[in-house]
Design an enzyme around this catalytic site. Structure first.
Site, short mmCIF file in Angstrom:
data_model
loop_
_atom_site.label_atom_id
_atom_site.label_comp_id
_atom_site.label_asym_id
_atom_site.label_seq_id
_atom_site.Cartn_x
_atom_site.Cartn_y
_atom_site.Cartn_z
N SER A 215 35.18 37.59 -19.81
CA SER A 215 34.23 38.32 -18.97
C SER A 215 34.81 38.55 -17.59
CB SER A 215 32.95 37.49 -18.86
OG SER A 215 32.15 37.95 -17.79
N TYR B 246 28.09 29.06 -17.50
CA TYR B 246 28.47 30.14 -18.42
C TYR B 246 29.85 30.68 -18.05
CZ TYR B 246 29.08 34.90 -19.98
OH TYR B 246 29.64 36.04 -20.49
N LYS C 2 33.83 30.58 -19.93
CA LYS C 2 34.76 31.68 -20.21
C LYS C 2 36.14 31.35 -19.64
CE LYS C 2 32.05 34.10 -22.62
NZ LYS C 2 32.29 34.20 -24.07
N1 UFG Z 1 19.44 43.90 -12.00
C1 UFG Z 1 18.27 44.26 -11.35
N2 UFG Z 1 17.09 44.03 -11.98
C2 UFG Z 1 17.01 43.47 -13.22
C3 UFG Z 1 18.22 43.11 -13.89
C4 UFG Z 1 19.42 43.34 -13.24
O1 UFG Z 1 18.30 44.76 -10.23
O2 UFG Z 1 15.90 43.27 -13.73
C5 UFG Z 1 20.72 44.15 -11.33
C6 UFG Z 1 21.50 42.88 -11.09
O3 UFG Z 1 21.07 42.25 -9.90
C7 UFG Z 1 22.92 43.42 -11.04
C8 UFG Z 1 22.90 44.59 -12.00
O4 UFG Z 1 21.53 44.94 -12.15
O5 UFG Z 1 23.20 43.87 -9.76
C9 UFG Z 1 23.47 44.25 -13.36
O6 UFG Z 1 22.82 43.09 -13.81
P1 UFG Z 1 22.98 42.55 -15.30
O7 UFG Z 1 22.17 41.32 -15.40
O8 UFG Z 1 22.74 43.64 -16.28
O9 UFG Z 1 24.53 42.24 -15.38
P2 UFG Z 1 25.40 41.22 -14.52
O10 UFG Z 1 26.45 42.03 -13.87
O11 UFG Z 1 24.60 40.32 -13.68
O12 UFG Z 1 25.90 40.31 -15.69
C10 UFG Z 1 27.00 40.66 -16.47
C11 UFG Z 1 26.88 40.04 -17.86
C12 UFG Z 1 26.94 38.54 -17.77
C13 UFG Z 1 28.13 38.12 -16.96
C14 UFG Z 1 28.08 38.78 -15.61
C15 UFG Z 1 29.23 38.43 -14.75
O13 UFG Z 1 25.67 40.41 -18.47
O14 UFG Z 1 27.08 38.01 -19.07
O15 UFG Z 1 28.09 40.20 -15.80
O16 UFG Z 1 30.39 38.78 -15.38
F1 UFG Z 1 28.15 36.80 -16.76
#
Ligand code: UFG
Length: 341
Positions: free
Chosen positions: A127, A152, A156
């Site tokens: 990741s 998590y 990785k």
């Molecule tokens: N977000 C919102 N509202 C929500 C959900 C997400 O504003 O309800 C925002 C988050 O704050 C972030 C963006 O949307 O800025 C993307 O969020 P995600 O949760 O979809 O994805 P992440 O980048 O946080 O997470 C991803 C993977 C994880 C991994 C992480 C870091 O899903 O498994 O990248 O590599 F750990």
């Protein structure tokens, strides 16, 4: 004879899409999944897409005897794509032992049995979380790996290290794929992302909000130092990501890998803000999405996207679908799940 590949977590989100890409490319898959975050109905979706219902083991890879049995019963395995893992950052902070045990014991059992049964090709789901909050974007594979902020993320990093060490000592060739943000669904809407409970990730939250299952999207943070203040990520269509596994696998099987362990970023090379994702979703679907701003989410970084030069040069692979494609496919899938016309 078709090469048979063991796909762990093959009924999960990325795993199931990759299984369809494997069949499309002429491979056969044996799936193992503990159904902790999926259901056997996914197998039906795969069968409708590929015309084949792959062999399926409902097993927990933490059980070494189960892992041994799978290898013993499948003497023709030529490679492994290892997706099976717990994947929620927040949950991992609350249940660290579950994450270390599930993600690392499984990896160890699987690697041991692979070596014992002469399976020499291994693809690991890593990741972009290993880059933490990068000082420079886009990140290349040479960008520093920073201390993990969650158990998590740590699993990785440790997973990558375990495979590095094992590959140096043993006859094992490994490709570590560092995923950015997988989104979308199979264009047929036969399979897609089906999170249990309240979605943690952005796109399923958006589609569930549009479907009326959630009241509104909370955008976590509008005070980041990004063009519109919301966080930036590299959203890759899950079918492009699936295809990256196929090309990585072919490279290993053909012995074209240049090192025993190779690492590739798998993203699009583009960064999009949360607001851009919302706007694109509205354009693609013609629906207006209720949202409001909320405080930043703990552990979130401001911006990360991939430099994909290495994957393009070495794998000849490049993401071909757009964010709009992914959101259209995610919405088609959500509508099907919710029985919306
Ligand atoms: N977000 C919102 N509202 C929500 C959900 C997400 O504003 O309800 C925002 C988050 O704050 C972030 C963006 O949307 O800025 C993307 O969020 P995600 O949760 O979809 O994805 P992440 O980048 O946080 O997470 C991803 C993977 C994880 C991994 C992480 C870091 O899903 O498994 O990248 O590599 F750990």
């Amino acid at each position: 004879m078709k090469a048979t590949i063991l796909v762990t977590g093959g009924l999960g989100y990325i795993g199931s899409h990759t299984v369809t890409a494997l069949y499309e490319a002429g491979f056969e898959a044996v799936i193992v999944d503990d159904l902790s975050n999926s259901t056997e109905a996914v197998l039906d979706g795969i069968a409708r897409i590929t015309g084949v219902r792959p062999e399926f083991y409902k097993e927990d890879l933490r059980d070494p005897s189960a892992v041994n049995r799978i290898f013993a019963e499948n003497s023709r395995l030529e490679g492994i794509i290892h997706f099976a893992a717990s994947k929620y950052v927040g949950e991992s902070i609350e249940k660290p032992l579950l994450y270390y045990e599930n993600n690392l014991c499984s990896l160890i059992h699987l690697t041991k049995e692979a070596l014992a049964h002469g399976v020499r090709h291994f693809i690991f789901s890593s990741s972009c979380t290993v880059y933490g909050e990068p000082e420079e974007v886009p990140v290349t594979e040479e960008s520093p790996v920073l201390p993990a902020v969650s158990p998590y993320g740590n699993t990785k990093q440790i997973g990558e290290e375990i495979l590095q060490d094992v590959a140096q000592a043993e006859d094992l060739n490994v490709i570590l794929l560092r995923y950015f943000n997988p989104v979308g669904a199979h264009p047929t809407a036969e399979i897609g992302e089906l999170p249990r409970g309240v979605p943690q990730n952005l796109v399923p939250f958006i589609t569930q909000t549009a479907a009326g299952v959630r009241e509104e999207l909370k955008i976590f943070g509008n005070d980041y130092s990004t063009p519109d203040g919301t966080a930036v990520r590299d959203y890759i269509h899950v079918m492009d990501l699936a295809e990256a596994h196929v090309v990585a696998l072919k490279r290993l099987l053909a012995g074209e890998n240049k090192q025993k362990v190779e690492v590739f970023n798998v993203g699009t090379g583009r960064g999009n803000s949360v607001l851009e994702v919302v706007k694109t979703f509205e354009e693609v679907t013609g629906k207006s999405l209720p949202y409001s701003f909320a405080p930043r989410r703990a552990g979130d970084i401001s911006a990360v996207w991939a430099d994909t030069t290495k994957a393009e040069r070495e794998l000849g692979w490049k993401a071909s679908k757009t964010l709009a494609d992914a959101l259209a496919d995610a919405w088609r899938w959500e509508k099907k799940v919710r029985k919306i016309k």
